[in-house]
Design an enzyme around this catalytic site. Structure first.
Site, PDB file in Angstrom:
ATOM      1  N   ASP A  96       0.679  -4.529  -1.748  1.00 44.66           N
ATOM      2  CA  ASP A  96       0.285  -3.345  -2.510  1.00 44.66           C
ATOM      3  C   ASP A  96      -0.617  -2.453  -1.656  1.00 44.66           C
ATOM      4  O   ASP A  96      -1.272  -2.915  -0.716  1.00 44.66           O
ATOM      5  CB  ASP A  96      -0.492  -3.746  -3.762  1.00 44.66           C
ATOM      6  CG  ASP A  96       0.441  -4.042  -4.927  1.00 44.66           C
ATOM      7  OD1 ASP A  96       1.627  -3.722  -4.830  1.00 44.66           O
ATOM      8  OD2 ASP A  96      -0.046  -4.602  -5.925  1.00 44.66           O
ATOM      9  N   LYS A  98       6.962   1.535  -0.698  1.00 36.97           N
ATOM     10  CA  LYS A  98       8.061   2.157   0.042  1.00 36.97           C
ATOM     11  C   LYS A  98       9.380   1.413  -0.124  1.00 36.97           C
ATOM     12  O   LYS A  98      10.347   1.688   0.595  1.00 36.97           O
ATOM     13  CB  LYS A  98       7.698   2.248   1.529  1.00 36.97           C
ATOM     14  CG  LYS A  98       6.511   3.172   1.795  1.00 36.97           C
ATOM     15  CD  LYS A  98       6.199   3.272   3.276  1.00 36.97           C
ATOM     16  CE  LYS A  98       5.011   4.210   3.511  1.00 36.97           C
ATOM     17  NZ  LYS A  98       4.655   4.322   4.944  1.00 36.97           N
TER      18      LYS A  98
END
Length: 411
Positions: A200, A222
């Site tokens: 994270d 992403k």
């Protein structure tokens, strides 16, 4: 004549009689390990520290409340001599020699037949360190060496070549509030064993630089989401890598189960038949205020603290928080993910009876090098956030505890 080194050996004391003379600080430190070893511990001492007395009261040791007497070491396998009476220590040491009982002396190591090493434990391994050179039996030196070895084993920096351990499946690891030193020992070890780390944005990013080059690091923000929701895509990535036989760590900020969607991931893994290990982390809800000098509870000020998510405004129909009830509580209110909603939160609390001058502190980037604290009141906090350009991530503390402590005062 040159001094001979000590011969290291591990004693198996389960069910065997061990005699401890003296109930002071030395006994207090040594008894837990003897109890853990399963020894039949007999303490001989006219008095004991409260902690040692508690061990006797719990039945973990047998306590004879008198000074040492000749014959106390009969049938013993091991003896720890730690009284304040030097003559008694010498007499007991002589008895141990006669009965061939291995004997440790706290007052005179050179007169003993055994030495206690500095010991530590990690994942089924016991590390014991003895020093016997000219620098002597310096407990600080042996403890420092012990700590270095144990820490290396725990955080994975010390691994035997070609014997790298791996934990199958997925580990949901709480990385703590941001400072890499605040991750748990187990979390750091699992990171060192990982093949894949899905991280994270709020996890301890500095730890990623320590990973070996073969470890695949994936930024959860992403992951290509395609037709999936963000969380579903993360779940699928965890499952996909785990099914390839890889050791996967899901590195999350704070604690996985405190507004971290950790349970959603655990449920998805369970449905896919993937083994899952949960490693709790230090929650930012208490650690970040602490790092900024705020205790969320304090005697005579706050007897409770409540942690809520502020990512949904109080007037939003999706909100599950009973803000009206929170306004009536006298304790501390900690709001996570609430920077952009703090104006609405403050108004709702004041509209429901919370005093306008209630202290508020916002701690941005807590526990990191960029940490800063901004103080306000419920009445001024919205404007203060705008004027001071407070940005997420920030932990918001509301309550009188904000003013408790050296140098704490609300403007």
């Amino acid at each position: 004549m040159a001094e001979h080194p000590a011969y290291p050996v591990g004693l198996r004391l389960a069910g065997r009689r061990v005699v401890v003379l003296g109930g002071g600080q030395v006994a207090q430190r040594r008894l837990p390990a003897l109890i853990a070893a399963g020894a039949d511990v007999h303490l001989v001492s006219p008095e004991a520290t409260p902690s040692v007395e508690a061990m006797a009261d719990a039945g973990e040791i047998t306590w004879t409340k008198r000074p040492y007497e000749d014959g106390d070491l009969a049938d013993a396998w091991y003896a720890l001599i730690a009284t304040r009476d030097q003559k008694a220590n010498a007499d007991a040491s002589a008895e141990a020699e006669r009965h061939r009982v291995w004997c440790v002396r706290s007052d005179d190591a050179d007169a003993a037949t055994a030495w206690t090493p500095a010991t530590g434990h990690s994942e089924g391994v016991t590390v014991a360190v003895l020093t016997t050179d000219a620098r002597g039996r310096d407990p600080r030196r042996t403890a420092a060496i012990r700590d270095a070895v144990v820490e290396g084993l725990r955080d994975g920096t010390l691994v035997a070549p070609h014997h790298r351990t791996r934990t199958p499946g997925v580990a949901l690891v709480g990385g703590g509030p941001g400072d890499p030193d605040l991750i748990t020992v187990r979390g750091r070890r699992l990171l060192a064993e990982a093949d894949v780390v899905i991280a994270d944005r709020l996890g301890p990013r500095d730890l990623l630089a320590e990973l070996p080059p073969h470890v695949e690091v994936i930024d959860a923000a992403k992951i290509p989401y395609g037709r999936f929701m963000a969380q579903e895509a993360i779940n699928n990535a965890l499952i996909e890598h785990a099914k390839q036989g890889k050791s996967v760590v899901r590195l999350k900020g704070g604690d996985p189960f405190v507004f971290g969607r950790g349970m959603e991931e655990a449920q998805a893994l369970a449905e896919a038949g993937i083994a899952c290990t949960v490693v709790p982390g230090i929650s930012s809800s208490i650690s970040v205020p602490g790092a900024a000098g705020i205790a969320v509870t304090h005697r005579g000020v706050a007897h409770e603290f409540t942690v809520v998510s502020g990512h949904v405004a109080p007037d939003d129909e999706r909100s599950l928080v009973d803000w009206q009830s929170l306004a009536k509580l006298r304790g501390t209110l900690v709001v996570l993910m609430g920077v952009d909603k703090i104006g609405a939160i403050a108004r709702t609390l004041m509209d429901n009876g919370k005093a306008a001058d209630t202290p508020v502190a916002l701690v941005q980037e807590g526990t990191t090098a960029a940490q800063r604290r901004v103080d306000a009141t419920l009445e001024t906090v919205a404007e203060t956030v705008r004027a001071q350009d407070v940005k997420p991530p920030a932990v918001i503390v509301i309550g009188e505890v904000v003013n408790v402590g050296p140098g704490n005062s609300t403007p």
